[in-house]
Scaffold this motif. Sequence first.
Motif, PDB file in Angstrom:
ATOM      1  N   ASN A  18       0.815  -1.223   0.000  1.00  0.00           N
ATOM      2  CA  ASN A  18       0.000   0.000   0.000  1.00  0.00           C
ATOM      3  C   ASN A  18       0.848   1.272   0.000  1.00  0.00           C
ATOM      4  N   ASP A  19       2.162   1.115  -0.098  1.00  0.00           N
ATOM      5  CA  ASP A  19       3.069   2.278  -0.158  1.00  0.00           C
ATOM      6  C   ASP A  19       2.988   2.908  -1.543  1.00  0.00           C
ATOM      7  N   ARG A  20       2.770   4.243  -1.557  1.00  0.00           N
ATOM      8  CA  ARG A  20       2.711   4.938  -2.849  1.00  0.00           C
ATOM      9  C   ARG A  20       3.842   5.969  -2.956  1.00  0.00           C
ATOM     10  N   GLY A  21       4.906   5.767  -2.171  1.00  0.00           N
ATOM     11  CA  GLY A  21       6.044   6.680  -2.234  1.00  0.00           C
ATOM     12  C   GLY A  21       6.108   7.539  -0.977  1.00  0.00           C
ATOM     13  N   GLY A  22       6.350   6.878   0.161  1.00  0.00           N
ATOM     14  CA  GLY A  22       6.484   7.606   1.433  1.00  0.00           C
ATOM     15  C   GLY A  22       5.167   7.836   2.141  1.00  0.00           C
ATOM     16  N   TYR A  23       4.074   7.503   1.515  1.00  0.00           N
ATOM     17  CA  TYR A  23       2.785   7.507   2.228  1.00  0.00           C
ATOM     18  C   TYR A  23       2.057   6.223   1.871  1.00  0.00           C
ATOM     19  N   THR A  24       1.078   5.866   2.718  1.00  0.00           N
ATOM     20  CA  THR A  24       0.409   4.574   2.607  1.00  0.00           C
ATOM     21  C   THR A  24      -1.074   4.787   2.351  1.00  0.00           C
ATOM     22  N   VAL A  25      -1.604   4.180   1.304  1.00  0.00           N
ATOM     23  CA  VAL A  25      -3.064   4.253   1.104  1.00  0.00           C
ATOM     24  C   VAL A  25      -3.721   3.262   2.067  1.00  0.00           C
ATOM     25  N   GLU A  82       5.863   8.966   6.763  1.00  0.00           N
ATOM     26  CA  GLU A  82       4.394   8.910   6.667  1.00  0.00           C
ATOM     27  C   GLU A  82       3.775  10.220   7.178  1.00  0.00           C
ATOM     28  N   LEU A  83       4.272  10.693   8.309  1.00  0.00           N
ATOM     29  CA  LEU A  83       3.719  11.927   8.904  1.00  0.00           C
ATOM     30  C   LEU A  83       4.156  13.142   8.097  1.00  0.00           C
ATOM     31  N   GLU A  84       5.392  13.119   7.613  1.00  0.00           N
ATOM     32  CA  GLU A  84       5.872  14.264   6.813  1.00  0.00           C
ATOM     33  C   GLU A  84       5.048  14.427   5.543  1.00  0.00           C
ATOM     34  N   ARG A  85       4.735  13.325   4.907  1.00  0.00           N
ATOM     35  CA  ARG A  85       3.962  13.413   3.663  1.00  0.00           C
ATOM     36  C   ARG A  85       2.532  13.905   3.951  1.00  0.00           C
ATOM     37  N   LEU A  86       1.993  13.535   5.104  1.00  0.00           N
ATOM     38  CA  LEU A  86       0.656  14.027   5.471  1.00  0.00           C
ATOM     39  C   LEU A  86       0.676  15.547   5.640  1.00  0.00           C
ATOM     40  N   THR A  87       1.750  16.064   6.241  1.00  0.00           N
ATOM     41  CA  THR A  87       1.792  17.516   6.484  1.00  0.00           C
ATOM     42  C   THR A  87       2.000  18.305   5.181  1.00  0.00           C
TER      43      THR A  87
END
Length: 421
Positions: free
Chosen positions: A15-22, A54-59
């Motif tokens: 589910n990794d799409r490049g540093g974040y997870t769907v 994961e958190l960095e990509r969310l921000t």
Amino acid sequence: MTKHFDEAYRILAANDRGGYTVPTDRLYPFQWNWDSAFVAMGFATFDIDRAYRELERLTEGQWADGMIPHIVFHQPSDTYFPGPDVWRTSHTIPTSGITQPPVFGMALRAVHEAAEKAGTKNAKARTLALFQAGLKWHRWWYKARDPDGTGLVALLHPWESGSDNSPAWDIALARVPTTTDTAVVRKDTGHVDAAMRPRDEDYRRFIHLVDTYAACGWDPVKQWEKTPFKVAEVQTTGILLKAGEDLEHIAKSLGLEAEAQELANYNDLTHKALLAQWRPELSRFVSRDLISGEDIEAPTQAGFIPLLGLDLGGGMVDAAVAEMKLWSNDMKVAFPTTKPFVESWEPKRYWRGPAWAIINWLLIDGLNRNSQPEMAEALRLSTVNAIEKEGFAEYFDPTTGEGCGGLGFSWTAAAYLWLSR
Ligand code: DGY
């Protein structure tokens, strides 16, 4: 056991799409806010760099006013409705225009502590940047969603609760018109049995709210005035309090005294406000419908989530635990998100009764905090056993244990890693 760990790692990688997870392929093809916070905690058990990422990509989706939206549309996909064209927001990376429960602060503390323990390079700088994003978000919650300074934060859309079609919204949502300016073209029921999803009528009301807020230009003050749906909610507020405590803890450990004090002030206010939502006759906490001014008495899991951020006295905690046992004793899998056998209970339909691993995770933390290790352990075992038997489903039918909704689900994998560590 190893087999299940391997499967959890495999799901997170798939589910990794490049540093974040769907959350899962196709049904949820973008980055979801609280999903990612749980996933980051799962990553913290074995890959600290990826947990931070994961958190960095969310921000990357954070708005200038501090809100972290519930969906960040990093890349296009045509398998989900409503996409960016429906939301019509103006952030550089397309995002939705509403938010989701602020688990972020809890996740940041877990990742930060794992990094400290492992002596990870650059951890302090990464924690600091994420802390600033988290603090900005908490300020937004108090300003935009509690303008009267009550200490309880309000939701303007059921999707903001994460518990989309919970019976908790039945009365408040019935006031929202079913008319929409946007064509409602559902994709979810093409991926998952419609009997496990919200009803069409719910979707029309969900999209009516999106249209209403888009017409406000997503300005929080205008939305607050115009909305037909406004609920001061105890699950979100309980999470906000726990996350606020965790951010305060990080601020202290980074020597940020002023920020720690600011967070302590928010936390004190919310602590008092949440305690006032306890209803002894129900043995749980209740949300308030801010349009009607009434308590929301529908029996859902949200009534127990405040344990996460409160230290209850003996009488209260004993009553809450006795009530929780009443709901879960005859279930194959705990914890049902609606009290079994009440009229609104639907054990397979999304948030109207099923058991969810991440809700159990929050309840387990709340029970442990309140010195209830036996109930916490029973719930932990129930969760882990359900996953080992049925796989990493989105959620479980509490009466049969059947895995339901989307499969290969990221937060269920994260919960397994966290609860089995
Ligand atoms: C959905 O689309 O089902 C989500 O829960 C909304 O965030």
